[in-house]
Design a protein around this motif. Structure first.
Motif, PDB file in Angstrom:
ATOM      1  N   GLN A 154     -33.182 -48.432  -6.403  1.00  0.00           N
ATOM      2  CA  GLN A 154     -34.119 -48.029  -5.328  1.00  0.00           C
ATOM      3  C   GLN A 154     -34.526 -49.324  -4.431  1.00  0.00           C
ATOM      4  OE1 GLN A 154     -34.809 -44.865  -3.956  1.00  0.00           O
ATOM      5  NE2 GLN A 154     -33.249 -44.117  -5.549  1.00  0.00           N
ATOM      6  N   LYS A 157     -31.209 -50.184  -2.750  1.00  0.00           N
ATOM      7  CA  LYS A 157     -30.913 -49.119  -1.839  1.00  0.00           C
ATOM      8  C   LYS A 157     -31.617 -49.342  -0.372  1.00  0.00           C
ATOM      9  CE  LYS A 157     -30.511 -44.324  -0.897  1.00  0.00           C
ATOM     10  NZ  LYS A 157     -31.249 -42.903  -1.599  1.00  0.00           N
ATOM     11  N   ASN A 158     -32.964 -49.773  -0.607  1.00  0.00           N
ATOM     12  CA  ASN A 158     -33.691 -49.923   1.025  1.00  0.00           C
ATOM     13  C   ASN A 158     -33.714 -51.122   1.258  1.00  0.00           C
ATOM     14  OD1 ASN A 158     -35.354 -47.145   1.000  1.00  0.00           O
ATOM     15  ND2 ASN A 158     -35.287 -47.482  -1.230  1.00  0.00           N
ATOM     16  N   SER A 162     -37.578 -54.530   2.255  1.00  0.00           N
ATOM     17  CA  SER A 162     -38.405 -53.361   2.236  1.00  0.00           C
ATOM     18  C   SER A 162     -39.732 -53.455   1.498  1.00  0.00           C
ATOM     19  CB  SER A 162     -37.860 -52.156   2.182  1.00  0.00           C
ATOM     20  OG  SER A 162     -37.237 -52.009   0.840  1.00  0.00           O
ATOM     21  N   GLU A 193     -41.232 -49.998   1.004  1.00  0.00           N
ATOM     22  CA  GLU A 193     -41.205 -49.019   2.317  1.00  0.00           C
ATOM     23  C   GLU A 193     -39.789 -48.241   2.356  1.00  0.00           C
ATOM     24  OE1 GLU A 193     -42.772 -49.713   7.070  1.00  0.00           O
ATOM     25  OE2 GLU A 193     -41.693 -51.295   5.938  1.00  0.00           O
ATOM     26  N   THR A 194     -40.008 -47.209   2.260  1.00  0.00           N
ATOM     27  CA  THR A 194     -38.754 -46.224   2.378  1.00  0.00           C
ATOM     28  C   THR A 194     -38.575 -45.245   3.692  1.00  0.00           C
ATOM     29  OG1 THR A 194     -39.499 -44.100   1.089  1.00  0.00           O
ATOM     30  CG2 THR A 194     -38.875 -46.282  -0.047  1.00  0.00           C
ATOM     31  N   PRO A 195     -37.553 -44.656   3.962  1.00  0.00           N
ATOM     32  CA  PRO A 195     -37.513 -43.790   5.189  1.00  0.00           C
ATOM     33  C   PRO A 195     -38.496 -42.550   4.699  1.00  0.00           C
ATOM     34  CG  PRO A 195     -35.329 -44.284   4.377  1.00  0.00           C
ATOM     35  CD  PRO A 195     -35.992 -44.859   3.385  1.00  0.00           C
TER      36      PRO A 195
END
Length: 324
Positions: A154, A157-158, A162, A193-195
């Motif tokens: 994760q 991915k971010n 982030s 921090e993610t969408p």
């Protein structure tokens, strides 16, 4: 230099310590205060020395957190650390710590940042070679788990940019009880921090908790995140990561306004109970007899202050039980 004042503060670990044994909390927060001073009483000096001891679980857990923090910093810089090298470095540190603690003269202070283990200090806390081996193996398995964890995927991915927090910042937020303002300290392992908002990850090196109840911890982290990053509670999520057991799972819990309210109330009620024992929270004055001892012999045996606490179920092992 400004005078150091032992003003009241709160954290989850302090609350947990107070619930475990009020007297243990007193030794940690008040009995050991000033123990570094030349004119300190023998009891305060000894309490301060004992406060710096750790146990095998906290020791290995802290080293795992340190290794993960350093690894993420390398990854963020564009480097690609080899998992095997990270594992070997952790093992070297653990071995150095162990030897340094084992060979350190008992009942003597150690230099700053030196690891001194309760199991080496107190003969009643000594453990077998197999138990030492087991705790080290679990730490190494936690590092292995980190590299194959869903949490790391994760983060990747971010993107490493982030990362809002990476396990190295002690921060605080303000709370109030009976017109007394005090800091509530928070340390977050990972804030990402993610969408969908902010995802908080908490590295766990122990076994999964049977209850799976992280609401107190989650609520405190959410309160802090909402204030720090100005984000709505609905955009904050939390996930414990059991590195040695289920690193491939990421059980994410959402935050609700009810949870935030409960967390605020928990802080106030716990702080209020602790403050009821303290004579002067602004000047750090608290009498030992105001803080009750545990009645659980097992908790008493695990306590680093066991040797100087005369009132617990097992009694003191030292004559240093007079006035601080």
């Amino acid at each position: 230099m400004a005078e150091l004042v032992n003003r009241f503060s709160y954290s989850l670990s302090q609350g947990s310590q107070f619930r475990t044994c009020e007297r243990q909390y007193w030794f940690s927060r008040y009995g050991s205060w000033g123990g570094w001073e030349r004119e300190a009483s023998p009891l305060a000096r000894e309490a301060y020395r004992l406060k710096k001891l750790t146990n095998r679980y906290l020791w290995t857990g802290n080293r795992v957190h340190e290794a993960i923090r350093e690894t993420l910093e390398f990854l963020r810089s564009g480097a690609q650390p080899d998992p095997g090298d990270v594992r070997e470095q952790l093992l070297r540190r653990l071995r150095e710590d162990f030897r340094g603690s084992r060979d350190h003269p008992r009942k003597t202070p150690g230099p700053k940042n030196k690891v001194l283990l309760l199991e080496h200090e107190d003969p009643e806390s000594a453990v077998s070679d197999q138990q030492w081996k087991s705790v080290v193996e679990r730490a190494l398995s936690a590092i292995d788990g980190f590299f194959r964890s869903e949490a790391l995927r994760q983060i990747q991915k971010n993107g490493y940019s982030s990362l809002l927090r990476n396990d190295d910042v002690l921060e605080s937020m303000d709370a109030e009880v009976a017109s007394l303002h005090f800091p509530v300290f928070v340390t977050i392992d990972i804030a990402l921090e993610t969408p969908d908002g902010i995802l908080i990850l908490d590295w766990k090196t122990g076994k999964p908790e049977k209850s799976g109840n992280h609401e107190e911890q989650l609520g405190l982290y959410a309160l802090f995140s909402k204030e720090k990053w100005k984000v709505e509670s609905s955009r904050i999520r939390f996930a414990p990561v059991y590195l040695s057991y289920t690193p491939d799972r990421l059980d994410v819990s959402p935050v609700t306004e009810e949870m935030l309210g409960l967390a605020s109330e928990n802080i106030r009620s716990m702080a209020k109970e602790i403050l009821s024992r303290i004579d002067d929270p602004e000047r750090g004055i608290a009498r030992r007899e105001q803080f009750r001892t545990t009645t659980d012999p097992a908790e008493c045996r695990r306590c680093v202050y066991r040797s100087i606490c005369p009132d617990g179920p097992l009694g003191a092992l030292s004559e240093l039980s007079g006035p601080v």
